[in-house]
Design a protein around this motif. Structure first.
Motif, PDB file in Angstrom:
ATOM      1  N   LEU A 195       7.489   0.183 -11.040  1.00  0.00           N
ATOM      2  CA  LEU A 195       6.656   1.232 -11.633  1.00  0.00           C
ATOM      3  C   LEU A 195       7.005   2.606 -11.067  1.00  0.00           C
ATOM      4  O   LEU A 195       6.981   3.613 -11.784  1.00  0.00           O
ATOM      5  CB  LEU A 195       5.175   0.924 -11.398  1.00  0.00           C
ATOM      6  CG  LEU A 195       4.571  -0.173 -12.286  1.00  0.00           C
ATOM      7  CD1 LEU A 195       3.237  -0.635 -11.725  1.00  0.00           C
ATOM      8  CD2 LEU A 195       4.406   0.326 -13.725  1.00  0.00           C
ATOM      9  N   SER A 196       7.346   2.646  -9.791  1.00  0.00           N
ATOM     10  CA  SER A 196       7.736   3.921  -9.176  1.00  0.00           C
ATOM     11  C   SER A 196       9.038   4.433  -9.777  1.00  0.00           C
ATOM     12  O   SER A 196       9.193   5.630 -10.040  1.00  0.00           O
ATOM     13  CB  SER A 196       7.879   3.761  -7.661  1.00  0.00           C
ATOM     14  OG  SER A 196       6.631   3.453  -7.069  1.00  0.00           O
ATOM     15  N   MET A 197       9.994   3.524  -9.982  1.00  0.00           N
ATOM     16  CA  MET A 197      11.247   3.927 -10.612  1.00  0.00           C
ATOM     17  C   MET A 197      10.999   4.373 -12.065  1.00  0.00           C
ATOM     18  O   MET A 197      11.620   5.316 -12.547  1.00  0.00           O
ATOM     19  CB  MET A 197      12.249   2.776 -10.600  1.00  0.00           C
ATOM     20  CG  MET A 197      12.762   2.397  -9.211  1.00  0.00           C
ATOM     21  SD  MET A 197      13.576   3.754  -8.320  1.00  0.00           S
ATOM     22  CE  MET A 197      12.279   4.243  -7.179  1.00  0.00           C
ATOM     23  N   GLU A 198      10.077   3.682 -12.743  1.00  0.00           N
ATOM     24  CA  GLU A 198       9.741   4.089 -14.102  1.00  0.00           C
ATOM     25  C   GLU A 198       9.063   5.456 -14.106  1.00  0.00           C
ATOM     26  O   GLU A 198       9.258   6.257 -15.026  1.00  0.00           O
ATOM     27  CB  GLU A 198       8.845   3.060 -14.782  1.00  0.00           C
ATOM     28  CG  GLU A 198       8.621   3.363 -16.262  1.00  0.00           C
ATOM     29  CD  GLU A 198       7.767   2.331 -16.984  1.00  0.00           C
ATOM     30  OE1 GLU A 198       7.420   2.595 -18.149  1.00  0.00           O
ATOM     31  OE2 GLU A 198       7.445   1.276 -16.390  1.00  0.00           O
ATOM     32  N   CYS A 199       8.295   5.736 -13.064  1.00  0.00           N
ATOM     33  CA  CYS A 199       7.671   7.055 -12.937  1.00  0.00           C
ATOM     34  C   CYS A 199       8.754   8.130 -12.870  1.00  0.00           C
ATOM     35  O   CYS A 199       8.645   9.188 -13.506  1.00  0.00           O
ATOM     36  CB  CYS A 199       6.789   7.097 -11.684  1.00  0.00           C
ATOM     37  SG  CYS A 199       5.858   8.630 -11.476  1.00  0.00           S
ATOM     38  N   ARG A 244       0.839  -1.201   0.000  1.00  0.00           N
ATOM     39  CA  ARG A 244       0.000   0.000   0.000  1.00  0.00           C
ATOM     40  C   ARG A 244       0.878   1.257   0.000  1.00  0.00           C
ATOM     41  O   ARG A 244       0.590   2.239  -0.693  1.00  0.00           O
ATOM     42  CB  ARG A 244      -0.914  -0.008   1.225  1.00  0.00           C
ATOM     43  CG  ARG A 244      -1.909   1.142   1.263  1.00  0.00           C
ATOM     44  CD  ARG A 244      -3.019   0.887   2.264  1.00  0.00           C
ATOM     45  NE  ARG A 244      -2.546   0.836   3.643  1.00  0.00           N
ATOM     46  CZ  ARG A 244      -2.581  -0.246   4.417  1.00  0.00           C
ATOM     47  NH1 ARG A 244      -3.064  -1.384   3.949  1.00  0.00           N
ATOM     48  NH2 ARG A 244      -2.145  -0.196   5.655  1.00  0.00           N
ATOM     49  N   SER A 245       1.969   1.232   0.741  1.00  0.00           N
ATOM     50  CA  SER A 245       2.881   2.366   0.798  1.00  0.00           C
ATOM     51  C   SER A 245       3.486   2.663  -0.566  1.00  0.00           C
ATOM     52  O   SER A 245       3.533   3.826  -1.003  1.00  0.00           O
ATOM     53  CB  SER A 245       3.993   2.081   1.812  1.00  0.00           C
ATOM     54  OG  SER A 245       4.964   3.103   1.816  1.00  0.00           O
ATOM     55  N   VAL A 246       3.939   1.618  -1.272  1.00  0.00           N
ATOM     56  CA  VAL A 246       4.573   1.841  -2.570  1.00  0.00           C
ATOM     57  C   VAL A 246       3.538   2.238  -3.624  1.00  0.00           C
ATOM     58  O   VAL A 246       3.824   3.048  -4.510  1.00  0.00           O
ATOM     59  CB  VAL A 246       5.376   0.597  -3.010  1.00  0.00           C
ATOM     60  CG1 VAL A 246       6.077   0.867  -4.336  1.00  0.00           C
ATOM     61  CG2 VAL A 246       6.415   0.231  -1.958  1.00  0.00           C
ATOM     62  N   ILE A 247       2.319   1.690  -3.525  1.00  0.00           N
ATOM     63  CA  ILE A 247       1.255   2.136  -4.436  1.00  0.00           C
ATOM     64  C   ILE A 247       0.990   3.622  -4.233  1.00  0.00           C
ATOM     65  O   ILE A 247       0.811   4.376  -5.192  1.00  0.00           O
ATOM     66  CB  ILE A 247      -0.044   1.325  -4.215  1.00  0.00           C
ATOM     67  CG1 ILE A 247       0.138  -0.127  -4.672  1.00  0.00           C
ATOM     68  CG2 ILE A 247      -1.209   1.974  -4.963  1.00  0.00           C
ATOM     69  CD1 ILE A 247      -1.056  -1.015  -4.359  1.00  0.00           C
ATOM     70  N   GLU A 248       1.008   4.050  -2.979  1.00  0.00           N
ATOM     71  CA  GLU A 248       0.767   5.462  -2.715  1.00  0.00           C
ATOM     72  C   GLU A 248       1.924   6.317  -3.241  1.00  0.00           C
ATOM     73  O   GLU A 248       1.701   7.394  -3.813  1.00  0.00           O
ATOM     74  CB  GLU A 248       0.561   5.719  -1.223  1.00  0.00           C
ATOM     75  CG  GLU A 248       0.098   7.144  -0.960  1.00  0.00           C
ATOM     76  CD  GLU A 248      -0.350   7.404   0.464  1.00  0.00           C
ATOM     77  OE1 GLU A 248      -0.748   8.547   0.731  1.00  0.00           O
ATOM     78  OE2 GLU A 248      -0.283   6.485   1.308  1.00  0.00           O
ATOM     79  N   ILE A 249       3.154   5.859  -3.070  1.00  0.00           N
ATOM     80  CA  ILE A 249       4.301   6.593  -3.623  1.00  0.00           C
ATOM     81  C   ILE A 249       4.137   6.744  -5.134  1.00  0.00           C
ATOM     82  O   ILE A 249       4.342   7.841  -5.694  1.00  0.00           O
ATOM     83  CB  ILE A 249       5.614   5.866  -3.287  1.00  0.00           C
ATOM     84  CG1 ILE A 249       5.903   5.952  -1.787  1.00  0.00           C
ATOM     85  CG2 ILE A 249       6.779   6.461  -4.082  1.00  0.00           C
ATOM     86  CD1 ILE A 249       7.051   5.082  -1.325  1.00  0.00           C
ATOM     87  N   LEU A 250       3.769   5.657  -5.811  1.00  0.00           N
ATOM     88  CA  LEU A 250       3.556   5.706  -7.256  1.00  0.00           C
ATOM     89  C   LEU A 250       2.445   6.690  -7.603  1.00  0.00           C
ATOM     90  O   LEU A 250       2.581   7.524  -8.511  1.00  0.00           O
ATOM     91  CB  LEU A 250       3.205   4.314  -7.779  1.00  0.00           C
ATOM     92  CG  LEU A 250       2.741   4.228  -9.240  1.00  0.00           C
ATOM     93  CD1 LEU A 250       3.825   4.715 -10.192  1.00  0.00           C
ATOM     94  CD2 LEU A 250       2.315   2.800  -9.583  1.00  0.00           C
ATOM     95  N   THR A 251       1.344   6.619  -6.887  1.00  0.00           N
ATOM     96  CA  THR A 251       0.197   7.488  -7.164  1.00  0.00           C
ATOM     97  C   THR A 251       0.552   8.950  -6.959  1.00  0.00           C
ATOM     98  O   THR A 251       0.198   9.814  -7.782  1.00  0.00           O
ATOM     99  CB  THR A 251      -0.991   7.103  -6.267  1.00  0.00           C
ATOM    100  OG1 THR A 251      -1.311   5.719  -6.465  1.00  0.00           O
ATOM    101  CG2 THR A 251      -2.216   7.946  -6.592  1.00  0.00           C
ATOM    102  N   MET A 306       7.556  -5.587  -5.509  1.00  0.00           N
ATOM    103  CA  MET A 306       8.605  -5.177  -6.442  1.00  0.00           C
ATOM    104  C   MET A 306       8.043  -4.708  -7.780  1.00  0.00           C
ATOM    105  O   MET A 306       8.687  -3.928  -8.487  1.00  0.00           O
ATOM    106  CB  MET A 306       9.610  -6.307  -6.642  1.00  0.00           C
ATOM    107  CG  MET A 306      10.394  -6.653  -5.383  1.00  0.00           C
ATOM    108  SD  MET A 306      11.105  -5.190  -4.543  1.00  0.00           S
ATOM    109  CE  MET A 306      12.228  -4.559  -5.793  1.00  0.00           C
ATOM    110  N   ASP A 307       6.844  -5.161  -8.123  1.00  0.00           N
ATOM    111  CA  ASP A 307       6.196  -4.638  -9.331  1.00  0.00           C
ATOM    112  C   ASP A 307       5.949  -3.133  -9.183  1.00  0.00           C
ATOM    113  O   ASP A 307       6.199  -2.350 -10.107  1.00  0.00           O
ATOM    114  CB  ASP A 307       4.865  -5.351  -9.585  1.00  0.00           C
ATOM    115  CG  ASP A 307       5.040  -6.820  -9.924  1.00  0.00           C
ATOM    116  OD1 ASP A 307       5.832  -7.115 -10.843  1.00  0.00           O
ATOM    117  OD2 ASP A 307       4.393  -7.657  -9.271  1.00  0.00           O
TER     118      ASP A 307
END
Length: 531
Positions: A187-191, A133-140, A182-183
């Motif tokens: 995606l966050s790094m790709e962002c 949830r934390s990494v999804i939020e970082i991506l968002t 890690m997915d």
């Protein structure tokens, strides 16, 4: 409500009664609802492929949910309705059937119903695992910040199909229960990678339209006459204000992140762009009360206005506040007329400060900089920049700048510079010790300076005598941090506090891979940086 997307999250965890920014629970719920709708739209947009109307709306929708942008419930409700219309249009055009609650999303007919739906789509529903949830939020949040930069680029006619495809792919991915930690890290790094492209686009948009910034002295006092104060980031909007006020006896002042506008040849040519008034966004309530002219916001800087200036306050673009007059389109006649009705400012000259040190200006004297480093005249560079804010602890950045040794140079950008940009730093062999690179929108310039120096010294950026001491507040800072991670830049100091949306495990990952860490004390941090 629960919102933890900015640095001022209540109690360091999140706002659950009302936002510290001024956001009300109904607006928070509607923004959550809009974000859910954008994910639904993305599921079909991915299948449909590039569609200019959907792509443009996605950018505007995401930017509208950034901190300090849109506080008007009815406007967000209209965006939700528009999102549904576009989703249904994409569904028909794509000719595919997607099952599931996100794909089947349909908003209620009235605002109260949309608020109730939004309350069911908060952060807790992103994933059962707190780290995921934390990494999804970082991506968002990264997508929100990148949308802000892309909005400015699009206004000046720039876009990129690969970037727009990523927006849709990433939004759709946040609904995929089959993806793991890690997915979303990937995606966050790709962002971060895509945002580097966006910042490059925005830099090109600005320089194509207004030329490369040049070092420029900016007056902090006032000039006798009627006036308009422009706060925000959007240079095209500033240009239109300047065009429409030319010859009308109205002086134009910048505020906050608009200060670097003075460095652009295409804007500084207007003689009635006379100075900068006030400091960073969080001081607006006390500063605007003393500015007798008209005031207009164009991006994510607005906070609850005081009654003393609400009658001469305007918003434009995606910015909105209940009860504040909004300008749609590019006709600023109401703002100009209000300025002409208001009392004139007095003739009161003040201090002058320098801005306009974009990468073109700095690299234009790169030989002098390199020679100064090789001779030992310049021992170290500090990048001290980022967002300012009202929370305690930000005096750290003032103290850091004051204590930087006289054989060091400070690069700065964004509104965090207001913590020290009125101090006297002197120069090293004619090179100013304080170089104002520009807005947060100009982070690309700071990166280009670092990359160019690394090339000149035939080393990596991490091997340069360069330390990054960053302050953050909202989502644009989040995506810049992701861009720095994408570039492999390490040893960043971040403050005044760490984001509430980062779990201990995610923080450990960032420490292990990038050695990012919180600011401590100025003396301890500077000693570590200087070895």
């Amino acid at each position: 409500m629960f919102c933890n997307q900015c640095e001022q999250a209540a109690n360091g965890t999140g706002c659950n009664i009302s936002g510290v920014c001024g956001k009300k629970p109904d607006v928070a719920a509607l923004q959550d609802h809009l974000l859910y709708g954008l994910k639904s739209l993305a599921l079909y947009a991915v299948k449909l492929g590039r569609n200019a109307e959907i792509d443009r709306f996605t950018i505007e929708g995401l930017f509208s949910t950034v901190t300090n942008v849109d506080f008007e419930a009815a406007r967000i409700g209209d965006l939700i309705k528009r999102c549904y219309e576009l989703k249904e249009k994409a569904k028909t055009a794509a000719g595919v059937t997607i099952t599931g609650p996100v794909a089947d999303w349909k908003p209620a007919d009235d605002l109260a119903g949309m608020v109730a739906q939004g309350e069911a789509h908060g952060l807790s529903t992103l994933h059962v695992n707190e780290d995921i949830r934390s990494v999804i939020e970082i991506l968002t949040l990264g997508l929100k910040g990148m949308a802000a930069y892309m909005d400015h680029a699009m206004i000046l006619g720039k876009t990129d199909d690969e970037v727009m495809a990523f927006f849709q792919k990433a939004l759709a991915a946040t609904t995929d229960a089959n993806l793991g930690l890690m997915d979303f890290v990937g995606l966050s790094m790709e962002c971060g990678k895509q945002n580097l492209t966006v910042m490059g686009l925005l830099n090109t948009a600005h320089t194509d339209a207004y030329g490369h910034p040049v070092p420029t002295q900016v007056q902090l006092g006032t000039k006798a006459g009627k006036a308009i104060l422009v706060s925000g980031h959007d240079l095209k909007m500033m240009e239109e204000i300047l065009k429409q006020t030319e010859g009308k006896g109205v002086n134009v002042y910048t505020h906050g992140e608009m200060l670097p506008a003075h460095g652009y040849p295409g804007l500084k040519k207007y003689s009635h762009l006379v100075g900068n008034y006030g400091g960073a966004w969080q001081d607006q309530a006390k500063e605007f009360a003393n500015f007798p002219g008209a005031i207009i916001f164009n991006t994510n800087c607005i906070q609850k206005p005081a009654e003393s200036y609400t009658d001469r306050l305007y918003t434009w673009g995606l910015v909105a506040w209940p009860g504040v007059k909004h300008i749609d389109g590019w006709d600023f006649t109401p703002v100009i007329n209000k300025a002409l009705e208001c009392p004139a400012l007095p003739e009161n000259p003040g201090q002058e400060i320098l801005t306009g040190f974009g990468h073109n200006a700095v690299l234009g004297v790169a030989d002098k900089v390199i020679a100064a480093v090789k001779s030992g005249a310049i021992k170290h560079f500090f990048l001290v920049g980022g967002c300012d804010g009202a929370k305690s602890g930000r005096n750290y950045y003032t103290e850091f700048a004051e204590k930087a040794p006289k054989d060091t140079v400070i690069l700065t950008l964004a509104c965090g510079k207001y913590r020290f940009n009125k101090l006297e730093f002197g120069d090293i062999g004619g090179i100013p010790r304080l170089l104002d690179v520009g807005q947060c929108n100009d982070a690309y310039s700071a990166i280009q300076i670092a990359v160019a120096l690394a090339g000149a010294f035939e080393c990596g950026v991490n091997d340069l005598p360069l330390s990054m001491v960053l302050s953050w507040y909202e989502q644009k800072a989040v995506v810049i941090l992701l861009t720095l991670f994408h570039l492999g830049i390490k040893n960043i100091k971040l403050g005044p506090t760490l984001p509430a949306f980062i779990t201990p495990n995610v923080l450990n990952f960032l420490v292990e891979n990038f050695n990012v860490g919180p600011i401590t004390t100025v003396d301890a941090d500077m000693k570590a940086m200087l070895g």
